[in-house]
Design an enzyme around this catalytic site. Structure first.
Site, PDB file in Angstrom:
ATOM      1  N   ARG A   1      14.020   8.436  26.969  1.00  0.00           N
ATOM      2  CA  ARG A   1      14.103   9.626  27.835  1.00  0.00           C
ATOM      3  C   ARG A   1      13.032  10.643  27.461  1.00  0.00           C
ATOM      4  O   ARG A   1      13.150  11.818  27.756  1.00  0.00           O
ATOM      5  CB  ARG A   1      15.466  10.262  27.706  1.00  0.00           C
ATOM      6  CG  ARG A   1      15.829  10.577  26.273  1.00  0.00           C
ATOM      7  CD  ARG A   1      16.914  11.558  26.257  1.00  0.00           C
ATOM      8  NE  ARG A   1      17.558  11.612  24.963  1.00  0.00           N
ATOM      9  CZ  ARG A   1      18.489  12.474  24.686  1.00  0.00           C
ATOM     10  NH1 ARG A   1      18.867  13.330  25.594  1.00  0.00           N
ATOM     11  NH2 ARG A   1      19.029  12.489  23.508  1.00  0.00           N
TER      12      ARG A   1
ATOM     13  N   ASP B   1      14.879   5.238  13.132  1.00  0.00           N
ATOM     14  CA  ASP B   1      14.090   5.581  14.321  1.00  0.00           C
ATOM     15  C   ASP B   1      13.985   7.091  14.503  1.00  0.00           C
ATOM     16  O   ASP B   1      13.221   7.553  15.345  1.00  0.00           O
ATOM     17  CB  ASP B   1      14.699   4.943  15.586  1.00  0.00           C
ATOM     18  CG  ASP B   1      16.178   5.263  15.739  1.00  0.00           C
ATOM     19  OD1 ASP B   1      16.953   4.872  14.856  1.00  0.00           O
ATOM     20  OD2 ASP B   1      16.550   5.914  16.725  1.00  0.00           O
ATOM     21  N   ASN B   2      14.721   7.845  13.709  1.00  0.00           N
ATOM     22  CA  ASN B   2      14.627   9.305  13.786  1.00  0.00           C
ATOM     23  C   ASN B   2      13.878   9.890  12.590  1.00  0.00           C
ATOM     24  O   ASN B   2      13.902  11.100  12.374  1.00  0.00           O
ATOM     25  CB  ASN B   2      16.026   9.918  13.864  1.00  0.00           C
ATOM     26  CG  ASN B   2      16.728   9.585  15.173  1.00  0.00           C
ATOM     27  OD1 ASN B   2      16.071   9.249  16.157  1.00  0.00           O
ATOM     28  ND2 ASN B   2      18.038   9.655  15.185  1.00  0.00           N
TER      29      ASN B   2
ATOM     30  N   ASP C   1      13.749  14.588  15.681  1.00  0.00           N
ATOM     31  CA  ASP C   1      14.774  14.031  16.559  1.00  0.00           C
ATOM     32  C   ASP C   1      16.151  14.615  16.278  1.00  0.00           C
ATOM     33  O   ASP C   1      17.019  13.995  15.664  1.00  0.00           O
ATOM     34  CB  ASP C   1      14.817  12.499  16.432  1.00  0.00           C
ATOM     35  CG  ASP C   1      14.419  11.851  17.754  1.00  0.00           C
ATOM     36  OD1 ASP C   1      13.807  12.546  18.587  1.00  0.00           O
ATOM     37  OD2 ASP C   1      14.715  10.669  17.957  1.00  0.00           O
TER      38      ASP C   1
HETATM   39  P1  AMP Z   1      18.796   9.352  19.694  1.00  0.00           P
HETATM   40  O1  AMP Z   1      20.185   9.119  19.200  1.00  0.00           O
HETATM   41  O2  AMP Z   1      18.655  10.535  20.613  1.00  0.00           O
HETATM   42  O3  AMP Z   1      17.784   9.361  18.621  1.00  0.00           O
HETATM   43  O4  AMP Z   1      18.463   8.113  20.641  1.00  0.00           O
HETATM   44  C1  AMP Z   1      18.550   6.747  20.260  1.00  0.00           C
HETATM   45  C2  AMP Z   1      17.916   5.884  21.337  1.00  0.00           C
HETATM   46  O5  AMP Z   1      18.612   6.053  22.577  1.00  0.00           O
HETATM   47  C3  AMP Z   1      16.457   6.212  21.627  1.00  0.00           C
HETATM   48  O6  AMP Z   1      15.803   5.019  21.948  1.00  0.00           O
HETATM   49  C4  AMP Z   1      16.558   7.133  22.819  1.00  0.00           C
HETATM   50  O7  AMP Z   1      15.381   7.150  23.580  1.00  0.00           O
HETATM   51  C5  AMP Z   1      17.720   6.524  23.571  1.00  0.00           C
HETATM   52  N1  AMP Z   1      18.419   7.526  24.403  1.00  0.00           N
HETATM   53  C6  AMP Z   1      19.183   8.558  23.988  1.00  0.00           C
HETATM   54  N2  AMP Z   1      19.666   9.258  25.039  1.00  0.00           N
HETATM   55  C7  AMP Z   1      19.191   8.653  26.149  1.00  0.00           C
HETATM   56  C8  AMP Z   1      19.325   8.891  27.554  1.00  0.00           C
HETATM   57  N3  AMP Z   1      20.055   9.904  28.034  1.00  0.00           N
HETATM   58  N4  AMP Z   1      18.673   8.058  28.398  1.00  0.00           N
HETATM   59  C9  AMP Z   1      17.948   7.028  27.940  1.00  0.00           C
HETATM   60  N5  AMP Z   1      17.786   6.747  26.645  1.00  0.00           N
HETATM   61  C10 AMP Z   1      18.389   7.543  25.751  1.00  0.00           C
HETATM   62 MG    MG Z   2      16.005   9.248  18.282  1.00  0.00          MG
END
Ligand code: AMP
Ligand code: MG
Length: 487
Positions: A93, A252-253, A262
């Site tokens: 996103r 990944d963060n 992140d």
């Molecule tokens: P995060 O927990 O925000 O670090 O996200 C973990 C993974 O999920 C990453 O690959 C993000 O790009 C993906 N992600 C999180 N929220 C969304 C969303 N609303 N739409 C698409 N991908 C998402």
């Molecule tokens: Mg992330």
């Protein structure tokens, strides 16, 4: 000072090609509007702060318009999430719009979060909601002001676009700035998909652009890994010293630059609690406040594994061995300064540990304790602070040791002591309830509170007239707010 259309791009990551990222255009938000902008972050791009108020600004950062030189790309990466390996993640996103360089010759990645679906969106909608965008914005700029390395945030753009979470909310975008958006997970992706050529290309890219001084070393990759270990140790020491809980320390963060990155359900501690878990999806407390220290090491080991094609296992292990001692040294140094001490003594570690033990379960406000400790001479300050502790007798014993230690430390005036301590002990931190108040108003279309809070947090160490309400302990309702992960 530059106008918005005068930014100069040099898209080095995009040039790595399609194995590393995919071209995707931002999906515009309806009725984009400025929620808040950071003047300091605009300065990094040499932008005149006045341009934040122009319609073009909201159009650019709300996904409606793009610079001709921008090359929006969704990056591919993978990573360990809560200890388990997820083979493919990526910008689901967010989009790297391009790399801008400023007059000082620095490069800044422009990353637009909430910009719509990408090939990596999996089950998600590619959107970010207003509340999480505001939280990321405020945290990035607040951490930076505290001296904690962090990605930065240029602005939040709000909209009328409906986005579904537990309830209907509004979509927003946050423009993130960092010298690089490469994560540990980038290296893991090319390692586990067995793509040695791309893995080498990535390593060269990071070495050349972000660790050029390591080129001079006999083993450049090893020197780079050591530097990453050192930066992480220092960053996490600062988190622990200032009570910052990241919440989702998945690989990944984790930034390859050792900056806080992140933001999800992060929190600053109000009352001190070593076991605090800010992420309500973290049922086992993997990323609890005190676990951040060993998890930092765990994450570096995951990166080390992905670097085994370049560096011998023995050398990697030796470099990993630096993490804990470096962490401890940085942490103790900061805590000493928070206590107003200028010289090191053998028992200082114990002095800090005993204090934290007394604070645990005592309901002591972690930030205000240190601030008040510097307000008065040590002997007087401790008598005022003792009422906050449940174990007052235990605190008296500690206070006796502390005041004796302060006397041994040096012969300085209270003026000097206060000035020195206030320069490292913030009065204002981003408390969850303050963010919550600002978000509630913003959701009703009133952005004044977000802007005011942001302003206050840009000078966390300076007492600001008329801003007393931002330096208070949280009200009862604000102490245990549940911060949802579905942002
Ligand atoms: P995060 O927990 O925000 O670090 O996200 C973990 C993974 O999920 C990453 O690959 C993000 O790009 C993906 N992600 C999180 N929220 C969304 C969303 N609303 N739409 C698409 N991908 C998402
Ligand atoms: Mg992330």
């Amino acid at each position: 000072m530059k106008a918005l259309d005068e930014l100069t791009f040099d898209n080095r990551f995009a040039r790595l090609g399609d194995a590393f990222s995919t071209h995707v255009l931002p999906e515009p938000l309806d009725e984009p509007r400025l929620v808040v902008a950071s003047k300091a972050a605009m300065g990094l791009l040499d932008l005149d702060p006045a341009v934040a108020e122009t319609p073009l600004f909201a159009e650019l950062f709300g996904g409606h318009k793009l610079w001709a030189e921008a090359q929006p790309r969704a990056m591919v990466y993978s990573g360990h999430q809560f200890g388990g390996y997820t083979p493919q993640l990526g910008d689901g996103r967010g989009l790297l719009l391009g790399e801008v360089y400023n007059q000082a010759g620095e490069h800044w990645d422009l990353h637009l979060k909430g910009a719509g679906m990408t090939p990596y969106s999996r089950m998600g909608d590619g959107r970010a909601v207003l509340r999480s965008s505001i939280r990321e914005f405020l945290a990035s700029e607040a951490l930076h002001a505290l001296g904690i390395p962090s990605s930065r945030a240029l602005c939040v753009i709000g909209s009328s676009t409906p986005v579904w979470r537990e309830k209907q909310e509004r979509g927003a975008m946050v423009l993130r700035l960092a010298p690089s958006h490469i994560r540990f997970g980038h290296f893991e992706y090319f390692y586990y998909t067995k793509k040695p050529e791309q893995q080498a290309e990535l390593a060269e890219h990071v070495l050349n652009l972000h660790y050029p001084e390591c080129r001079e070393q006999p083993e450049p990759y090893l020197a780079m890994f050591r530097e990453i270990v050192e930066r992480n140790a220092e960053m996490i020491a600062k988190w622990q010293a200032y009570g910052f809980c990241h919440g989702v320390m998945n690989t990944d963060n984790m930034s390859i630059l050792g900056i806080t990155f992140d933001f999800g359900p992060f929190a600053f501690l109000d009352d001190f609690d070593a076991h605090f878990i800010c992420n309500h999806s973290d049922h086992e407390g993997r990323y609890s406040f005190s676990n951040q220290v060993p998890i930092g090491r765990w994450n570096l080991s995951a990166l080390a594994q992905a670097l085994t094609p370049f560096i011998s296992v023995d050398a990697l292990k030796e470099a990993l061995g630096l993490y804990l001692p470096l962490y401890q040294a940085h942490y103790l140094d900061l805590m000493r300064r928070r206590l107003g001490l200028t010289r090191a003594e053998d028992d200082d570690q114990q002095l800090v540990e005993r204090l934290l033990k007394l604070m645990q379960n005592s309901g002591v406000d972690y930030t205000l304790f240190f601030r008040r400790l510097g307000d008065e001479p040590a002997a007087l300050a401790v008598t005022r602070l003792r009422d906050d502790f449940v174990d007052m007798a235990g605190f008296d014993t500690w206070a006796e040791r502390y005041t004796a230690r302060v006397l041994r430390d040096g012969d300085y005036s209270q003026e000097q002591r206060r000035e020195r301590m206030h320069a490292v002990n913030p009065l204002y931190i981003l408390r969850n309830y303050l963010a919550q108040n600002a978000i509630a108003a913003a959701e009703q279309g009133d952005y004044s509170e977000v802007r005011r809070l942001h302003e206050v947090l840009t000078k966390p160490f300076e007492e600001q007239a008329g801003m007393e309400q931002y330096a208070q302990r949280p009200p009862d309702w604000g102490k245990h707010l549940e911060i949802s992960c579905s942002s």
